[in-house]
Design a protein around this motif. Structure first.
Motif, PDB file in Angstrom:
ATOM      1  N   THR A  50      61.429 -32.583 -18.971  1.00 42.54           N
ATOM      2  CA  THR A  50      60.069 -32.301 -19.113  1.00 42.54           C
ATOM      3  C   THR A  50      59.511 -32.885 -20.582  1.00 42.54           C
ATOM      4  OG1 THR A  50      60.747 -30.167 -19.909  1.00 42.54           O
ATOM      5  CG2 THR A  50      59.904 -30.492 -17.729  1.00 42.54           C
TER       6      THR A  50
ATOM      7  N   TYR B 268      55.177 -30.150 -22.443  1.00 45.70           N
ATOM      8  CA  TYR B 268      56.612 -30.219 -21.750  1.00 45.70           C
ATOM      9  C   TYR B 268      56.442 -28.594 -20.862  1.00 45.70           C
ATOM     10  CZ  TYR B 268      58.439 -26.615 -25.096  1.00 45.70           C
ATOM     11  OH  TYR B 268      58.411 -25.754 -25.774  1.00 45.70           O
TER      12      TYR B 268
ATOM     13  N   TRP C  66      54.353 -29.356 -17.620  1.00 48.28           N
ATOM     14  CA  TRP C  66      55.007 -30.050 -16.530  1.00 48.28           C
ATOM     15  C   TRP C  66      56.276 -29.288 -16.036  1.00 48.28           C
ATOM     16  CZ3 TRP C  66      52.562 -33.842 -15.137  1.00 48.28           C
ATOM     17  CH2 TRP C  66      51.693 -34.373 -15.976  1.00 48.28           C
TER      18      TRP C  66
END
Length: 250
Positions: free
Chosen positions: A214, A225, A228
Motif C-alpha cells: 500500500t 496508504y 488504499w
C-alpha cells in the motif's frame, strides 16, 4: 391425478434439500475460517497451518509476478522465507508507469483472495473441482521449477502440488470438494494475518526497511496508504461475499 401429485412432491424435495445442503456447506466454510483464525492465535496453531501460510505467500508473490509480466516486465525469481514472508523480483527495461506500479503492488494483496474465491467457485461442479485441483497442483510444481529460489519454497510448494494432484486423481468426490473449499477459505482469510501490513507504510525484511504494497500504491497514486488499505479491504470483502453467493446459487 394422484400419480402426478406425487411426482410434483418428489420434484420439490431436491430444491429444499439443496438449500439445506447449501446452508450446511456455508456453515462449514465459515467454521473452517473461524477455526483457522483461532489456530493462528494458539501456541501451536501456526505449525498446523504453516504449509497453508506458505501457500498464501505464494499466492501473494505470484500475484506480483504475474501482474509484472502482464506489463511486460521480467519475473526473475520468487523467494519465500521460513517465517512466511517473501518477495517477487521483477525487472522492467524502462521506467515503469505509475499505473503499472500500483497494479503490480495491489495484485499481491488481492492474489490470495482471488485464488481463494476461484477455488470456492470451482467447488460448484465435480468437473470444475477436479480441474481446479489439477491446475493448482501443476501451477505449484511448475512455478517452483521456474521461479522459486528458496529452500522453504522448494520444500513446501511441490509437496502441496503433489497432494492436490493426488486428491484430484485418487480422492473421492467429497474429499476433492472439501480440499478445494478448504484451500479456498485459507486463501480468502489469509489477509487476516496481513491486516496490519495493509495499513502500514512498511516493515523490515532481512534487516532492511521495505515499503509495504500500500506504500508503493501511495507513491504511485498519491493518496495515503491507509486509503488504499481500506479500499482493498472493501474489495476483498465484496469478492468473498459474491463468490459465496454465486457458489451456492441455484
Amino acid at each position: 391425478m394422484g400419480w402426478k401429485d406425487n411426482t410434483r412432491a418428489w420434484r420439490n424435495r431436491p430444491a429444499s434439500h439443496s438449500r439445506q445442503a447449501d446452508n450446511r456447506e456455508i456453515t462449514l466454510l465459515v467454521l473452517i475460517g473461524v477455526i483457522s483464525i483461532l489456530l493462528w492465535h494458539s501456541p501451536y496453531g501456526g505449525y498446523v497451518l504453516y504449509p497453508f501460510s506458505i501457500l498464501a505467500t505464494w499466492f501473494h508473490e505470484m500475484g506480483h509476478g504475474l501482474a509484472a509480466m502482464a506489463f511486460g516486465n521480467d519475473f526473475e525469481r520468487l523467494v519465500i522465507f521460513p517465517n512466511g514472508s517473501g518477495y517477487a523480483l521483477h525487472v522492467s527495461e524502462g521506467q515503469p508507469s505509475r499505473l503499472s506500479r500500483a497494479v503490480i503492488a495491489g495484485a499481491g494483496l488481492l492474489g490470495p483472495t482471488v485464488a481463494g474465491c476461484a477455488l470456492i467457485l470451482a467447488s460448484r461442479t465435480h468437473r470444475a473441482t477436479k480441474a481446479a485441483l489439477i491446475l493448482l497442483g501443476i501451477a505449484l510444481i511448475g512455478s517452483t521449477l521456474i521461479w522459486v529460489r528458496s529452500t522453504t519454497g522448494w520444500a513446501i510448494l511441490p509437496a502441496l502440488g503433489a497432494a492436490c494432484l493426488a486428491i484430484a486423481y485418487y480422492g473421492r468426490e467429497a474429499h476433492r470438494r472439501f480440499a478445494v473449499q478448504f484451500l479456498g477459505v485459507q486463501g480468502c482469510i489469509s489477509i487476516y494475518s496481513d491486516f496490519g501490513y495493509l495499513f502500514s507504510q512498511g516493515g523490515y525484511l532481512e534487516g532492511q526497511m521495505q515499503i509495504s504494497d500500500t506504500g508503493h500504491i501511495e507513491q504511485a497514486l498519491l493518496l495515503p496508504y491507509w486509503f488504499w488499505g481500506g479500499l482493498i479491504t472493501a474489495i476483498i470483502l465484496a469478492m468473498v461475499f459474491y463468490s459465496l453467493k454465486i457458489a451456492h446459487r441455484r
